[in-house]
Design an enzyme around this catalytic site. Structure first.
Site, PDB file in Angstrom:
ATOM      1  N   HIS A 188      -3.498  -8.314   1.356  1.00  0.00           N
ATOM      2  CA  HIS A 188      -2.779  -7.309   0.555  1.00  0.00           C
ATOM      3  C   HIS A 188      -1.440  -7.852   0.053  1.00  0.00           C
ATOM      4  O   HIS A 188      -0.969  -7.465  -1.025  1.00  0.00           O
ATOM      5  CB  HIS A 188      -2.507  -6.049   1.386  1.00  0.00           C
ATOM      6  CG  HIS A 188      -3.633  -5.062   1.394  1.00  0.00           C
ATOM      7  ND1 HIS A 188      -4.128  -4.471   0.255  1.00  0.00           N
ATOM      8  CD2 HIS A 188      -4.356  -4.524   2.415  1.00  0.00           C
ATOM      9  CE1 HIS A 188      -5.105  -3.628   0.566  1.00  0.00           C
ATOM     10  NE2 HIS A 188      -5.269  -3.641   1.876  1.00  0.00           N
ATOM     11  N   GLU A 192      -5.065  -7.461   6.025  1.00  0.00           N
ATOM     12  CA  GLU A 192      -3.700  -7.016   5.702  1.00  0.00           C
ATOM     13  C   GLU A 192      -2.907  -8.109   4.976  1.00  0.00           C
ATOM     14  O   GLU A 192      -2.167  -7.831   4.036  1.00  0.00           O
ATOM     15  CB  GLU A 192      -2.956  -6.555   6.959  1.00  0.00           C
ATOM     16  CG  GLU A 192      -3.586  -5.381   7.685  1.00  0.00           C
ATOM     17  CD  GLU A 192      -3.995  -4.232   6.795  1.00  0.00           C
ATOM     18  OE1 GLU A 192      -3.355  -3.999   5.759  1.00  0.00           O
ATOM     19  OE2 GLU A 192      -4.990  -3.569   7.140  1.00  0.00           O
ATOM     20  N   GLN A 251       0.818  -1.218   0.000  1.00  0.00           N
ATOM     21  CA  GLN A 251       0.000   0.000   0.000  1.00  0.00           C
ATOM     22  C   GLN A 251       0.849   1.265   0.000  1.00  0.00           C
ATOM     23  O   GLN A 251       0.339   2.353  -0.272  1.00  0.00           O
ATOM     24  CB  GLN A 251      -0.935   0.018   1.221  1.00  0.00           C
ATOM     25  CG  GLN A 251      -2.015  -1.058   1.143  1.00  0.00           C
ATOM     26  CD  GLN A 251      -2.937  -0.979   2.337  1.00  0.00           C
ATOM     27  OE1 GLN A 251      -2.645  -1.494   3.388  1.00  0.00           O
ATOM     28  NE2 GLN A 251      -4.065  -0.293   2.174  1.00  0.00           N
TER      29      GLN A 251
HETATM   30 NI    NI Z   1      -6.692  -2.537   2.873  1.00  0.00          NI
END
Ligand code: NI
Length: 162
Positions: free
Chosen positions: A134, A131, A51
């Site tokens: 991801h 998470e 991210q």
């Molecule tokens: Ni997210």
């Protein structure tokens, strides 16, 4: 420490499988510090390295039970089921109902390469799964479904993951 830019929407970094961390050096430590700072500034409960544009297997989580850093994490146990609304810092202004396991035991390394195990439930377990997804290029939008009839929980700001 420094804030990093959170990648959003169609950014290719959000859809790639991340590589394991091999070097436990100052650069990793800086990355983790920056991720915590970026997560806090954005009011998220977690953040994954892709991210912020780093395609390595690192996540940070803070659901109010202390700061958790997980490098090269691995789920050891996944059981039960919970459903709830999730948001993601990479998809601002959106939320969706997602079903996930409600009991997760996860193992991961810290910045020094030492192994830790966390036994998580409820929102903490949800954040771990969000998470870790991801790290495999999976965003919650691909998992969202319609809530069951009668499910009237509204999205809350504190349910923003990372
Ligand atoms: Ni997210």
């Amino acid at each position: 420490m420094a804030l990093r830019t959170i990648r959003t929407d169609d950014d290719p970094c959000l859809y790639k499988v991340c590589k394991p961390v091999e070097k436990f050096d100052g650069r990793l430590s800086d990355l983790i510090d920056d991720m915590f700072e970026t997560m806090n500034a954005a009011d998220g409960a977690g953040l994954a390295a892709p991210q912020v544009g780093i395609l390595r297997r690192v996540v940070v989580i803070d659901v109010g039970e202390g700061r958790v850093e997980l490098v090269n994490p691995r789920i050891l146990l996944s059981e039960g089921c919970q459903g709830g609304y999730e948001g993601c810092l990479s998809f601002p202004g959106q939320s969706g109902y997602v079903e996930r396991a409600d009991h997760i035991i996860v193992e991961g390394l810290d910045r020094k390469g030492e192994k830790h195990t966390y036994d998580t439930k409820d929102f903490f377990a949800r954040a771990v799964q969000h998470e870790l997804d991801h790290l495999d290029g999976v965003v919650y939008l691909t998992k969202k479904t319609d809530p069951p009839d009668g499910f009237d929980d509204e999205p809350h700001e504190e349910e923003n993951m990372g």
